[in-house]
Motif scaffolding. Sequence first.
Motif, PDB file in Angstrom:
ATOM      1  N   VAL A   1     -10.366  33.852  58.228  1.00 54.34           N
ATOM      2  CA  VAL A   1      -9.623  33.517  57.006  1.00 54.34           C
ATOM      3  C   VAL A   1      -8.963  32.156  57.157  1.00 54.34           C
ATOM      4  O   VAL A   1      -9.033  31.308  56.263  1.00 54.34           O
ATOM      5  N   VAL A   2      -8.337  31.936  58.326  1.00 52.56           N
ATOM      6  CA  VAL A   2      -7.671  30.654  58.548  1.00 52.56           C
ATOM      7  C   VAL A   2      -8.703  29.527  58.560  1.00 52.56           C
ATOM      8  O   VAL A   2      -8.504  28.475  57.934  1.00 52.56           O
ATOM      9  N   ILE A   3      -9.819  29.752  59.244  1.00 51.98           N
ATOM     10  CA  ILE A   3     -10.850  28.712  59.304  1.00 51.98           C
ATOM     11  C   ILE A   3     -11.376  28.396  57.908  1.00 51.98           C
ATOM     12  O   ILE A   3     -11.593  27.228  57.575  1.00 51.98           O
ATOM     13  N   SER A   4     -11.553  29.431  57.075  1.00 49.78           N
ATOM     14  CA  SER A   4     -12.125  29.142  55.758  1.00 49.78           C
ATOM     15  C   SER A   4     -11.145  28.331  54.907  1.00 49.78           C
ATOM     16  O   SER A   4     -11.561  27.475  54.125  1.00 49.78           O
ATOM     17  N   LEU A   5      -9.829  28.598  55.090  1.00 53.68           N
ATOM     18  CA  LEU A   5      -8.849  27.771  54.367  1.00 53.68           C
ATOM     19  C   LEU A   5      -8.949  26.323  54.852  1.00 53.68           C
ATOM     20  O   LEU A   5      -8.983  25.380  54.055  1.00 53.68           O
ATOM     21  N   TYR A   6      -9.030  26.160  56.157  1.00 55.80           N
ATOM     22  CA  TYR A   6      -9.163  24.837  56.770  1.00 55.80           C
ATOM     23  C   TYR A   6     -10.433  24.145  56.266  1.00 55.80           C
ATOM     24  O   TYR A   6     -10.400  23.009  55.791  1.00 55.80           O
ATOM     25  N   ASP A   7     -11.536  24.880  56.298  1.00 58.32           N
ATOM     26  CA  ASP A   7     -12.830  24.303  55.883  1.00 58.32           C
ATOM     27  C   ASP A   7     -12.829  23.861  54.434  1.00 58.32           C
ATOM     28  O   ASP A   7     -13.583  22.961  54.056  1.00 58.32           O
ATOM     29  N   SER A   8     -11.991  24.515  53.615  1.00 56.12           N
ATOM     30  CA  SER A   8     -12.039  24.204  52.193  1.00 56.12           C
ATOM     31  C   SER A   8     -11.564  22.781  51.910  1.00 56.12           C
ATOM     32  O   SER A   8     -11.723  22.279  50.809  1.00 56.12           O
ATOM     33  N   PHE A   9     -10.958  22.138  52.912  1.00 61.61           N
ATOM     34  CA  PHE A   9     -10.513  20.748  52.734  1.00 61.61           C
ATOM     35  C   PHE A   9     -11.483  19.746  53.369  1.00 61.61           C
ATOM     36  O   PHE A   9     -11.165  18.586  53.544  1.00 61.61           O
TER      37      PHE A   9
ATOM     38  N   MET B   1      -7.839  45.223  53.513  1.00 56.55           N
ATOM     39  CA  MET B   1      -8.804  45.837  52.599  1.00 56.55           C
ATOM     40  C   MET B   1      -8.894  45.066  51.284  1.00 56.55           C
ATOM     41  O   MET B   1      -9.879  45.157  50.564  1.00 56.55           O
ATOM     42  N   MET B   2      -7.837  44.326  50.975  1.00 55.72           N
ATOM     43  CA  MET B   2      -7.799  43.583  49.708  1.00 55.72           C
ATOM     44  C   MET B   2      -8.604  42.278  49.771  1.00 55.72           C
ATOM     45  O   MET B   2      -8.927  41.707  48.749  1.00 55.72           O
ATOM     46  N   LEU B   3      -8.858  41.803  50.997  1.00 58.41           N
ATOM     47  CA  LEU B   3      -9.525  40.496  51.117  1.00 58.41           C
ATOM     48  C   LEU B   3     -10.974  40.577  50.653  1.00 58.41           C
ATOM     49  O   LEU B   3     -11.704  41.480  51.046  1.00 58.41           O
ATOM     50  N   PRO B   4     -11.404  39.622  49.808  1.00 55.03           N
ATOM     51  CA  PRO B   4     -12.820  39.603  49.446  1.00 55.03           C
ATOM     52  C   PRO B   4     -13.667  39.336  50.680  1.00 55.03           C
ATOM     53  O   PRO B   4     -13.353  38.454  51.482  1.00 55.03           O
ATOM     54  N   GLY B   5     -14.729  40.116  50.854  1.00 52.38           N
ATOM     55  CA  GLY B   5     -15.562  39.990  52.034  1.00 52.38           C
ATOM     56  C   GLY B   5     -16.112  38.584  52.230  1.00 52.38           C
ATOM     57  O   GLY B   5     -16.229  38.093  53.350  1.00 52.38           O
ATOM     58  N   VAL B   6     -16.408  37.933  51.120  1.00 52.27           N
ATOM     59  CA  VAL B   6     -17.062  36.636  51.195  1.00 52.27           C
ATOM     60  C   VAL B   6     -16.163  35.591  51.868  1.00 52.27           C
ATOM     61  O   VAL B   6     -16.642  34.656  52.490  1.00 52.27           O
ATOM     62  N   LEU B   7     -14.839  35.817  51.772  1.00 53.15           N
ATOM     63  CA  LEU B   7     -13.894  34.855  52.340  1.00 53.15           C
ATOM     64  C   LEU B   7     -14.076  34.736  53.854  1.00 53.15           C
ATOM     65  O   LEU B   7     -14.074  33.642  54.411  1.00 53.15           O
ATOM     66  N   THR B   8     -14.227  35.888  54.516  1.00 58.70           N
ATOM     67  CA  THR B   8     -14.418  35.846  55.962  1.00 58.70           C
ATOM     68  C   THR B   8     -15.864  35.510  56.318  1.00 58.70           C
ATOM     69  O   THR B   8     -16.125  34.880  57.325  1.00 58.70           O
ATOM     70  N   GLN B   9     -16.786  35.919  55.451  1.00 53.45           N
ATOM     71  CA  GLN B   9     -18.197  35.749  55.748  1.00 53.45           C
ATOM     72  C   GLN B   9     -18.582  34.279  55.963  1.00 53.45           C
ATOM     73  O   GLN B   9     -19.371  33.961  56.844  1.00 53.45           O
ATOM     74  N   LEU B  10     -17.985  33.398  55.159  1.00 58.67           N
ATOM     75  CA  LEU B  10     -18.351  31.981  55.249  1.00 58.67           C
ATOM     76  C   LEU B  10     -18.030  31.426  56.627  1.00 58.67           C
ATOM     77  O   LEU B  10     -18.855  30.749  57.238  1.00 58.67           O
ATOM     78  N   SER B  11     -16.817  31.712  57.137  1.00 62.71           N
ATOM     79  CA  SER B  11     -16.491  31.146  58.441  1.00 62.71           C
ATOM     80  C   SER B  11     -17.048  31.994  59.573  1.00 62.71           C
ATOM     81  O   SER B  11     -17.282  31.462  60.655  1.00 62.71           O
ATOM     82  N   LEU B  12     -17.268  33.292  59.311  1.00 61.11           N
ATOM     83  CA  LEU B  12     -17.956  34.078  60.351  1.00 61.11           C
ATOM     84  C   LEU B  12     -19.330  33.463  60.611  1.00 61.11           C
ATOM     85  O   LEU B  12     -19.805  33.448  61.738  1.00 61.11           O
TER      86      LEU B  12
END
Lengths: 303, 289
Positions: free
Chosen positions: A37-45, B123-134
Amino acid sequence: MNKLSLKIKKTIKNSYTGWLFNLPLAIGLAVFTFVPVVISLYDSFFQYDGLNVRVWAGLGNYARIFTKDRDMNKVVINTLVYTAVSIPINLVASYFLALLVNNTMKGVTAYRVFYYLPCMIPAVAGGLLWADMFDGTYGVFNKILGFFGLGPYRFFRYEDMRALLSVFIMNLWGVGGGMILWISAFKNIGKHYYEAAKLDGANAWHRLVHITVPMSSAMIFYNIITSVIGTLQYNGTLTFGSRNGRGEENALYMYAVKIYYEAFERGKIGYASALAWIMLVVIAVITAVMFKTSSWVFYAEEN
Amino acid sequence: MENVSRSARTKKTAVNVSLYLLMTLVAAVLLFPYAFMVSKSLMTSEEVVDPKIRFLPAAPQLANYLKLFGSGSGYASGLLHTLAIVGFNCVVVPLSASFIAFSFAKLKWTGRNFMFAVMLGTMMLPGVLTQLSLYSIYVKFNWINTLYPFTIPNLFGGGALYIFLIRQFMLGIPRDMDNAAKIDGANAFIRYLKIVLPLCKPVLVYVIVNVFISYWGDYYGPLVYMRASSAPKTMAQVVFESALEENAATYNANIRMCGGVVMSLVPAALFAVFQKQLIEGVVMTGLKD
């Protein structure tokens, strides 16, 4: 003194066991949820393809989403229309289906199983099947409709709202899932309400509006919340829509597919991350608004 | 008097008959697509492109299913990869999820409520949010185009929902049984394994069947993490890709339908066997909180 230190020792020992059992979760959440989650926030910039160097983009990705990206209008409209239309259709259609099998006739359980069965079909098999049946030339639906002098229709391949309409038609086959929830709601409502209402001459519609909906509003509310959150992330068009789930002239293009397409077809992880964060914020706001305006929900006292 | 009751009875029979007719009609409409899929999977390649309406094959071509899993089709290896993923997760998810659930339901420790709240929050987090950086993390792990993304993360609980459901179930297990073992000197691990876990069978069955069904049908995960043609593709992925082929409606449509039938039959069979648990589970997850 001795007693106290013993107590502290015991607390530590107990906590030690507790944390030991909880350790997999703690590690899993850290590695597979929080860090991403943190990485994706970072990546968004950044401009980032997931493999090579990140190039600083500042708010560029966000600015592009709101101003330059030409697909966005269509994507947002499609997603909102889909969410706003499919959830009420499903709630109402599944209610009437539940009403139909809410009796004690012989064999009614078998009918309930039949109605629920389509929900067990994996989306990918469903997509394959519906794309086949909705085919503009060879599809069985066009053959049947042609028999009555109708069609041919292109269903998912229309360039306008008729493509989405075809998705709504297809979704009706999954109405058994909602039916199950309605049946359990009926069961939880005391029979005497319905009997009293019947004596007063209330028809099915009155019973729905004046008994079932108010008495099961907690379940309806919970389901609306989870369906809205789920539907905003709908990417099922990938399995049957042409052009990687986007449909002809983007007629089926929805937000989650947009994220997928930008990230994995075009290799723009940074841009897709910005899209995903906007989605998170929108979902959080919509959920909060729904909770704030939930005074209509009636929570029955537990027996 | 007798006349009245007879006419009432006739009226009731008429209502019943029309109700049955209506229920059967709805069932026919809802089941038609799947019956048609089976029928089409048994047609010859000529029958598939016949411009006339054809609901049934002249002679069922069972050989189509042999062709489906024949050499070079990709379905056979797809099935193996899917079974590997499903088999691993059907063992690992119930074990790891119940292990963690035990700490929430049966142990007292500092930080428990905090961890529980954090878990529910995810459980509230959209799966796609983690998927991109995973995806970019898995690139670094060298996990892309392998089965690891679908298996290893499940060693850590396999999802908040399953942990939550098992915890709810464990809370219903009487404390006395657990306490008796505690007095006998059994440590937490023994109590988890010997006392609590066996009593959780009903909820574990629900978890296992759901894990099976969700990984059996998962096409999106492979679409993200296994895009290379050399990747160990899953059955769902092969079915997905076959549907994207040009002229999908004509060329090999019967074989493609065989793939769809195999994909659908397994969950349908599971549903037939575990109907009660599954429906109760749907209601349970739909009604909690």
